[in-house]
Enzyme design. Structure first.
Site, PDB file in Angstrom:
ATOM      1  N   LYS A  36       2.289  -3.140   6.346  1.00  0.00           N
ATOM      2  CA  LYS A  36       2.784  -3.108   4.970  1.00  0.00           C
ATOM      3  C   LYS A  36       4.199  -2.530   4.897  1.00  0.00           C
ATOM      4  O   LYS A  36       4.998  -2.924   4.035  1.00  0.00           O
ATOM      5  CB  LYS A  36       1.827  -2.305   4.092  1.00  0.00           C
ATOM      6  CG  LYS A  36       0.457  -2.960   3.910  1.00  0.00           C
ATOM      7  CD  LYS A  36       0.544  -4.294   3.193  1.00  0.00           C
ATOM      8  CE  LYS A  36      -0.829  -4.827   2.821  1.00  0.00           C
ATOM      9  NZ  LYS A  36      -0.774  -6.093   2.047  1.00  0.00           N
TER      10      LYS A  36
ATOM     11  N   TYR B 298      -2.529  -1.223   9.873  1.00  0.00           N
ATOM     12  CA  TYR B 298      -2.488  -1.569   8.452  1.00  0.00           C
ATOM     13  C   TYR B 298      -1.240  -1.036   7.755  1.00  0.00           C
ATOM     14  O   TYR B 298      -0.454  -1.798   7.185  1.00  0.00           O
ATOM     15  CB  TYR B 298      -3.748  -1.068   7.737  1.00  0.00           C
ATOM     16  CG  TYR B 298      -3.722  -1.375   6.257  1.00  0.00           C
ATOM     17  CD1 TYR B 298      -3.835  -2.697   5.813  1.00  0.00           C
ATOM     18  CD2 TYR B 298      -3.542  -0.376   5.308  1.00  0.00           C
ATOM     19  CE1 TYR B 298      -3.780  -2.998   4.458  1.00  0.00           C
ATOM     20  CE2 TYR B 298      -3.491  -0.663   3.965  1.00  0.00           C
ATOM     21  CZ  TYR B 298      -3.611  -1.976   3.533  1.00  0.00           C
ATOM     22  OH  TYR B 298      -3.540  -2.268   2.201  1.00  0.00           O
TER      23      TYR B 298
ATOM     24  N   SER C 148       0.839  -1.195   0.000  1.00  0.00           N
ATOM     25  CA  SER C 148       0.000   0.000   0.000  1.00  0.00           C
ATOM     26  C   SER C 148       0.875   1.247   0.000  1.00  0.00           C
ATOM     27  O   SER C 148       1.989   1.231   0.538  1.00  0.00           O
ATOM     28  CB  SER C 148      -0.891   0.009   1.246  1.00  0.00           C
ATOM     29  OG  SER C 148      -1.522   1.268   1.420  1.00  0.00           O
TER      30      SER C 148
END
Length: 245
Positions: free
Chosen positions: A167, A163, A140
């Site tokens: 990543k 999140y 991302s």
């Protein structure tokens, strides 16, 4: 026939990526946490004339599931050419760093980071049998620490405890693995398909699923002179594809 495995491929970007690769003549193992949903998608693709697709049950947060999927691919194909680590979870938003429960953060890392590592390690021997082994770790733009530090970046305010950091960790692992295998035929890259409208973000994204799939495939099919250990993002516009870390 060359082969590919895509995790989290029963919907959205993963499904479209499977559709595109099957259309290019690959035999695609369509990874799905729920096997029945995976089989439904395979039936759909076969009705579209794409017969080189098979559903495989794989939950990247479950070691036994990953091992079983690896054994299926080994027995049926004997090797693997492309691994696309697409499966991931958001952990829900907001993710206030000072307040988010650490168990919730661990659940995100178990899937997005540790689970992906285990998938890679289990399928690595099958990939080594390929003349053109490729690994795409779907990441991302929220993984970029450089962009997060830029107040002019369009997503500067979208920070969270789970999140994005999961990543970022995956990107770091991508660099380390690519370096380890730098003298081999492997090409291993982190690829951000952009802010795409999917169930993952309640369709708030601005990009299209088919464009996101094309971007992933671009790096899944790179030639032997292509890059490895890099971070590419579809959201950089006129700046080109390579993202700052």
């Amino acid at each position: 026939m060359k082969t590919a495995l895509i995790t989290g491929a029963n919907r959205s970007i993963g499904l479209e990526t499977a559709r595109r690769l099957a259309g290019k003549g690959y035999f695609v193992y369509l990874g799905s946490r729920d096997l029945s949903k995976g089989k439904e998608v395979v039936d759909l693709l076969k009705r579209e004339g794409l017969g080189t697709v098979e559903a495989v049950q794989i939950d990247v947060s479950d070691s036994e599931s990953i091992l079983a999927a690896g054994e299926i691919v080994r027995q049926k194909s004997g090797g693997l050419d492309i691994l696309i680590n697409n499966a991931g979870i958001s952990g829900g938003f907001p993710q206030t760093p000072s307040q988010m429960d650490t168990d919730a953060i661990r659940r995100v890392f178990d899937t997005n980071f540790f689970g992906t590592i285990q998938v890679i390690q289990i399928f690595l021997e099958l990939l080594k049998k390929s003349d053109t082994p490729r690994i795409v770790n779907v990441t991302s733009g929220l993984a970029s620490l450089t962009l997060h530090s830029d107040p002019t970046w369009q997503y500067h305010a979208f920070k969270g405890a789970a999140y994005g950091p999961s990543k970022t960790a995956l990107n770091a692992f991508t660099v380390a693995l690519a370096y380890e295998l730098r003298e081999t035929a492997f090409k291993i890259n982190a690829v951000d398909p952009g802010f795409t409208a999917t169930d993952f973000n309640q369709h708030r994204g601005t990009g299209k699923v088919d464009d996101a799939a094309d971007f992933i495939i671009k790096y899944a099919l790179i030639g032997n002179d292509g890059p490895t250990g890099k971070f590419f993002s579809k959201d950089l516009n006129e700046q080109g594809d390579e993202s700052p870390w």
